[in-house]
Design a protein around this motif. Sequence first.
Motif, PDB file in Angstrom:
ATOM      1  N   GLU A 286       0.808  -1.221   0.092  1.00 50.05           N
ATOM      2  CA  GLU A 286      -0.104   0.067  -0.069  1.00 50.05           C
ATOM      3  C   GLU A 286       1.048   1.150   0.216  1.00 50.05           C
ATOM      4  OE1 GLU A 286      -3.385   1.826  -0.526  1.00 50.05           O
ATOM      5  OE2 GLU A 286      -3.581  -0.385   0.016  1.00 50.05           O
ATOM      6  N   GLY A 287       1.840   1.275   0.791  1.00 51.07           N
ATOM      7  CA  GLY A 287       2.852   2.184   1.182  1.00 51.07           C
ATOM      8  C   GLY A 287       3.499   2.773  -0.303  1.00 51.07           C
ATOM      9  N   LEU A 288       3.958   1.435  -1.167  1.00 52.89           N
ATOM     10  CA  LEU A 288       4.563   1.687  -2.487  1.00 52.89           C
ATOM     11  C   LEU A 288       3.792   1.957  -3.438  1.00 52.89           C
ATOM     12  CD1 LEU A 288       7.467   1.015  -3.542  1.00 52.89           C
ATOM     13  CD2 LEU A 288       6.407  -1.291  -4.208  1.00 52.89           C
ATOM     14  N   SER A 289       2.428   1.633  -3.456  1.00 51.28           N
ATOM     15  CA  SER A 289       1.428   1.942  -4.590  1.00 51.28           C
ATOM     16  C   SER A 289       1.071   3.371  -4.348  1.00 51.28           C
ATOM     17  CB  SER A 289       0.185   1.025  -4.160  1.00 51.28           C
ATOM     18  OG  SER A 289      -0.812   1.362  -4.995  1.00 51.28           O
ATOM     19  N   ARG A 290       0.932   3.935  -3.016  1.00 52.24           N
ATOM     20  CA  ARG A 290       0.551   5.467  -2.830  1.00 52.24           C
ATOM     21  C   ARG A 290       1.803   6.281  -3.018  1.00 52.24           C
ATOM     22  NH1 ARG A 290      -4.379   6.064   1.073  1.00 52.24           N
ATOM     23  NH2 ARG A 290      -5.512   4.464   0.833  1.00 52.24           N
TER      24      ARG A 290
ATOM     25  N   VAL B 171      -2.126  -5.777  -3.772  1.00 55.80           N
ATOM     26  CA  VAL B 171      -1.869  -6.865  -4.885  1.00 55.80           C
ATOM     27  C   VAL B 171      -0.273  -6.671  -5.024  1.00 55.80           C
ATOM     28  CG1 VAL B 171      -1.645  -7.172  -7.449  1.00 55.80           C
ATOM     29  CG2 VAL B 171      -4.151  -6.369  -6.421  1.00 55.80           C
ATOM     30  N   ILE B 172       0.173  -5.648  -4.787  1.00 53.98           N
ATOM     31  CA  ILE B 172       1.867  -5.398  -4.909  1.00 53.98           C
ATOM     32  C   ILE B 172       2.380  -6.201  -3.519  1.00 53.98           C
ATOM     33  CG2 ILE B 172       3.582  -3.838  -4.535  1.00 53.98           C
ATOM     34  CD1 ILE B 172       1.942  -1.723  -6.125  1.00 53.98           C
ATOM     35  N   GLY B 173       1.568  -6.051  -2.422  1.00 53.03           N
ATOM     36  CA  GLY B 173       2.053  -6.988  -1.298  1.00 53.03           C
ATOM     37  C   GLY B 173       1.966  -8.118  -1.471  1.00 53.03           C
ATOM     38  N   MET B 174       0.994  -8.840  -2.094  1.00 55.39           N
ATOM     39  CA  MET B 174       0.669 -10.339  -2.525  1.00 55.39           C
ATOM     40  C   MET B 174       1.724 -10.716  -3.454  1.00 55.39           C
ATOM     41  SD  MET B 174      -2.744 -12.423  -4.089  1.00 55.39           S
ATOM     42  CE  MET B 174      -2.706 -11.180  -5.514  1.00 55.39           C
ATOM     43  N   VAL B 175       2.172  -9.942  -4.328  1.00 58.88           N
ATOM     44  CA  VAL B 175       3.283 -10.395  -5.356  1.00 58.88           C
ATOM     45  C   VAL B 175       4.430 -10.624  -4.630  1.00 58.88           C
ATOM     46  CG1 VAL B 175       4.495  -9.684  -7.192  1.00 58.88           C
ATOM     47  CG2 VAL B 175       1.927  -9.905  -7.413  1.00 58.88           C
ATOM     48  N   ALA B 176       4.771  -9.425  -3.726  1.00 55.07           N
ATOM     49  CA  ALA B 176       6.116  -9.510  -2.934  1.00 55.07           C
ATOM     50  C   ALA B 176       6.082 -10.569  -2.023  1.00 55.07           C
ATOM     51  CB  ALA B 176       6.081  -8.530  -2.072  1.00 55.07           C
ATOM     52  N   MET B 177       5.043 -10.967  -1.520  1.00 58.81           N
ATOM     53  CA  MET B 177       5.002 -11.892  -0.570  1.00 58.81           C
ATOM     54  C   MET B 177       4.949 -13.603  -1.104  1.00 58.81           C
ATOM     55  SD  MET B 177       2.146 -12.994   2.615  1.00 58.81           S
ATOM     56  CE  MET B 177       1.395 -14.484   2.089  1.00 58.81           C
ATOM     57  N   THR B 178       4.628 -13.608  -2.363  1.00 63.79           N
ATOM     58  CA  THR B 178       4.671 -14.617  -3.312  1.00 63.79           C
ATOM     59  C   THR B 178       6.083 -15.036  -3.542  1.00 63.79           C
ATOM     60  OG1 THR B 178       2.276 -14.623  -4.163  1.00 63.79           O
ATOM     61  CG2 THR B 178       3.601 -15.964  -5.428  1.00 63.79           C
TER      62      THR B 178
END
Length: 119
Positions: free
Chosen positions: A16-20, A30-37
Motif C-alpha cells: 500500500e505504501g509503495l502503491s501510494r 496486490v503489490i504486497g501479495m506479489v512480493a509475498m509470493t
Amino acid sequence: MILAMTLLLAFQLAGEGLSRSLALPVPGPVIGMVAMTLCLVLSPRFLALMRPLCEGLLSHLSLLFVPAGVGVIGHLTALGAMGPGLALAIVVSTAVAIAVGALTFTAVAKLTGSEATDD
C-alpha cells in the motif's frame, strides 16, 4: 502464528505504501501479495512459517463472504428493482468477454503462425 500474521499485514502495508508513494495504478494489496509470493517461492523457511496461518485462513475463507451476503440481503428490494438491468448486463458482458477472447486467440494464432491448417 502472530509473527506470520504480522508479516502478512506488513506485506500488505508495504504494498500500500509503495502503491501510494509511487502513484501506481496497481492496488497496494496486490503489490504486497506479489512480493509475498516471491518470498514464499524463494524461501522455504518463510513458506514453513506462513503455511499454518495460510491454511487456517483458507479453511475459514467462506466466512469472509458473509458481509457481502448480508449486504445483498439488506438491499434486496433495490436489487429486485434493478434485476432485469443487472441480468442483461451480466449476459451481454459475458458474451462480449467470450467474443473478445476468441478474437484475441485467433489474432495471436495468426501472428505466431500456429494457425491450424485445413487438410
